[in-house]
Design a protein around this motif. Structure first.
Motif, PDB file in Angstrom:
ATOM      1  N   ARG A 188       2.952   5.942  -2.687  1.00 31.49           N
ATOM      2  CA  ARG A 188       4.104   6.737  -3.087  1.00 31.49           C
ATOM      3  C   ARG A 188       4.125   6.965  -4.599  1.00 31.49           C
ATOM      4  O   ARG A 188       4.395   8.079  -5.076  1.00 31.49           O
ATOM      5  CB  ARG A 188       5.389   6.035  -2.644  1.00 31.49           C
ATOM      6  CG  ARG A 188       6.659   6.816  -2.928  1.00 31.49           C
ATOM      7  CD  ARG A 188       7.858   6.094  -2.325  1.00 31.49           C
ATOM      8  NE  ARG A 188       7.965   4.749  -2.868  1.00 31.49           N
ATOM      9  CZ  ARG A 188       8.564   4.440  -4.013  1.00 31.49           C
ATOM     10  NH1 ARG A 188       9.098   5.404  -4.761  1.00 31.49           N
ATOM     11  NH2 ARG A 188       8.638   3.195  -4.435  1.00 31.49           N
TER      12      ARG A 188
ATOM     13  N   THR B 196       6.825  11.598   5.383  1.00 33.02           N
ATOM     14  CA  THR B 196       6.682  10.304   6.048  1.00 33.02           C
ATOM     15  C   THR B 196       7.400  10.306   7.389  1.00 33.02           C
ATOM     16  O   THR B 196       6.886   9.786   8.396  1.00 33.02           O
ATOM     17  CB  THR B 196       7.239   9.186   5.153  1.00 33.02           C
ATOM     18  OG1 THR B 196       6.567   9.205   3.892  1.00 33.02           O
ATOM     19  CG2 THR B 196       7.031   7.832   5.806  1.00 33.02           C
TER      20      THR B 196
ATOM     21  N   ILE C   4      -4.684   0.335   5.574  1.00 31.95           N
ATOM     22  CA  ILE C   4      -3.341  -0.146   5.241  1.00 31.95           C
ATOM     23  C   ILE C   4      -3.396  -1.438   4.431  1.00 31.95           C
ATOM     24  O   ILE C   4      -2.683  -1.615   3.446  1.00 31.95           O
ATOM     25  CB  ILE C   4      -2.530  -0.350   6.536  1.00 31.95           C
ATOM     26  CG1 ILE C   4      -2.274   1.002   7.224  1.00 31.95           C
ATOM     27  CG2 ILE C   4      -1.206  -1.043   6.241  1.00 31.95           C
ATOM     28  CD1 ILE C   4      -1.588   0.880   8.551  1.00 31.95           C
TER      29      ILE C   4
ATOM     30  N   SER D 290       0.833  -1.207   0.000  1.00 33.43           N
ATOM     31  CA  SER D 290       0.000   0.000   0.000  1.00 33.43           C
ATOM     32  C   SER D 290       0.865   1.253   0.000  1.00 33.43           C
ATOM     33  O   SER D 290       0.544   2.247  -0.674  1.00 33.43           O
ATOM     34  CB  SER D 290      -0.912  -0.005   1.227  1.00 33.43           C
ATOM     35  OG  SER D 290      -1.782  -1.121   1.199  1.00 33.43           O
ATOM     36  N   TYR D 291       1.966   1.209   0.756  1.00 32.11           N
ATOM     37  CA  TYR D 291       2.852   2.378   0.791  1.00 32.11           C
ATOM     38  C   TYR D 291       3.486   2.624  -0.568  1.00 32.11           C
ATOM     39  O   TYR D 291       3.587   3.770  -1.034  1.00 32.11           O
ATOM     40  CB  TYR D 291       3.934   2.177   1.853  1.00 32.11           C
ATOM     41  CG  TYR D 291       4.975   3.261   1.860  1.00 32.11           C
ATOM     42  CD1 TYR D 291       4.697   4.522   2.378  1.00 32.11           C
ATOM     43  CD2 TYR D 291       6.252   3.040   1.331  1.00 32.11           C
ATOM     44  CE1 TYR D 291       5.645   5.527   2.381  1.00 32.11           C
ATOM     45  CE2 TYR D 291       7.211   4.032   1.320  1.00 32.11           C
ATOM     46  CZ  TYR D 291       6.907   5.275   1.853  1.00 32.11           C
ATOM     47  OH  TYR D 291       7.854   6.268   1.840  1.00 32.11           O
ATOM     48  N   ASP D 292       3.915   1.561  -1.227  1.00 31.44           N
ATOM     49  CA  ASP D 292       4.503   1.718  -2.568  1.00 31.44           C
ATOM     50  C   ASP D 292       3.490   2.272  -3.550  1.00 31.44           C
ATOM     51  O   ASP D 292       3.808   3.150  -4.378  1.00 31.44           O
ATOM     52  CB  ASP D 292       5.040   0.376  -3.060  1.00 31.44           C
ATOM     53  CG  ASP D 292       6.252  -0.096  -2.263  1.00 31.44           C
ATOM     54  OD1 ASP D 292       6.929   0.765  -1.656  1.00 31.44           O
ATOM     55  OD2 ASP D 292       6.510  -1.317  -2.238  1.00 31.44           O
TER      56      ASP D 292
END
Length: 390
Positions: free
Chosen positions: A135, A154, A296, A130-132
């Motif tokens: 981003r 972040t 998340i 999810s972070y990738d």
């Protein structure tokens, strides 16, 4: 004394000062005299309350375990009485109740920890994915953010979360400043619960006999009425917490069926159950964790759906459970509950929010019983086990 001017028949006539000129006390309006009389009395009461709160804060490592023990005693005393009615010795009945309580708490935490250990790798993998994705979305967005900007933002978010986590942890561990104090508090809670369950009647009689003889019957009657309300509050709060936990946990599980599984369902339900013991704000705060996990692990749309589930459960609690179940058991207005939780959290953090409502409920019923004279008609218990133990 009359409220506005004049004097009662039994009042002594006011003598003018020498030369027929009234003294300074005679020129003070009656309303101001009454206000000053109330003022110094309220000031004395406020100072006494401040001294009491200061003493409780200094002895919190003793006071908090005793209050937890009182709540646990109110919860388990029906089981002990039921076992006694079936010809169990009181000591054995108390031992069985305490062992069952410890077994239930241990099983609850073991289940939560085992689920966290099993589901954490999957949650970590989904969080990184999810972070990738987020981003990459920010890099391609019209905001024209760079890798450096994203790293800076972040880092600021991580620092804020760490700071808040430290504050929450320090509030949760306000029983003591170290792990040793926490263990001492837990042991004191267990021993106090055992003695209150086993010898609560004699402890209550000793407390009553501290007061003057003429006040003992009123103290005894108001204490019994407050204890009944405290027991009702604890049992109803367990029911409300269980309904909140089942509702949010079941909603997360069903949501996971449509999105490849919802991680950490059982730990979230356990957190909701424990958090619901803090009225109004506890279940909302722990429910926010479920929304964060959904964001998340599953994405923004499931997070919005999870938020709707949490709000739906809270609406059911606020408009059905609290007015009909909790209101009849505690007999405290919802506004008083909110103010009590807010004031308790300001004064003593998480323990203050936890104990605010039961303390207010107990004092409300006890003071009302004394003010109305209902203690004169309160029937005395037929068995010593019915005597309050706190």
């Amino acid at each position: 004394m009359r409220l506005f001017g004049g004097r009662d028949r039994g009042d002594a006539p006011t003598r003018p000062a020498a030369g027929g000129v009234p003294s300074g006390a005679d020129t003070v309006p009656p309303g101001l005299r009454i206000a000053s009389a109330w003022s110094w009395r309220l000031l004395v009461v406020g100072l006494a309350l401040a001294a009491l709160l200061f003493l409780v804060a200094q002895l919190r490592i003793i006071v908090i375990p005793l209050m937890v023990a009182a709540l646990l005693t109110a919860l388990m005393i029906p089981l002990v009485e039921w076992l006694q009615r079936h010809r169990w010795p009181r000591g054995l009945a108390v031992a069985v109740a305490v062992v069952l309580l410890l077994a239930a708490v241990t099983a609850l935490f073991w289940l939560a920890v085992s689920q966290i250990r099993g589901g954490y790798p999957d949650l970590q993998r989904r969080a990184l994915a999810s972070y990738d994705g987020l981003r990459q979305l920010l890099l391609e967005s019209p905001l024209h953010l760079t890798e450096r900007d994203i790293s800076r933002y972040t880092g600021a978010v991580v620092d804020a979360i760490q700071q808040d986590s430290q504050q929450i942890l320090s509030g949760a561990l306000s029983v003591g400043s170290s792990l040793g104090h926490l263990l001492v508090g837990m042991l004191l809670t267990i021993f106090a619960t055992i003695f209150l369950l086993y010898d609560g009647a004699r402890i209550w009689r000793w407390i009553v006999h501290i007061f003057p003889r003429r006040a003992r019957q009123a103290v005894d009657g108001s204490g019994r009425a407050g204890w009944v309300t405290l027991g009702n509050f604890v049992r109803v709060q367990v029911l409300v917490a269980a309904i909140d936990a089942v509702g949010i946990g079941l909603g997360a599980f069903i949501l996971g069926l449509f999105y490849g599984g919802f991680p950490l369902v059982v730990p979230i339900a356990v957190l909701v159950f424990l958090g619901s013991f803090i009225p109004v704000v506890g279940a909302v705060t722990t429910g926010a964790i479920a929304v964060l996990v959904a964001l998340i692990a599953l994405g923004p749309i499931p997070a919005v759906i999870m938020l709707g589930i949490v709000l739906l459960v809270q609406q059911i609690e606020g408009h059905v459970l609290q007015p009909f179940i909790m209101g009849s058991a505690v007999k405290v207005h919802p506004l008083a509950v909110v103010l009590a939780v807010a004031g308790g959290s300001i004064v003593a953090g998480i323990p203050g929010a936890l104990f605010a409502v039961p303390v207010v409920a107990f004092l409300n019923v006890a003071i009302t019983t004394i003010a109305t004279g209902a203690w004169r008609t309160n029937p005395r218990p037929r068995d010593v086990s019915e005597v309050p133990t706190a």
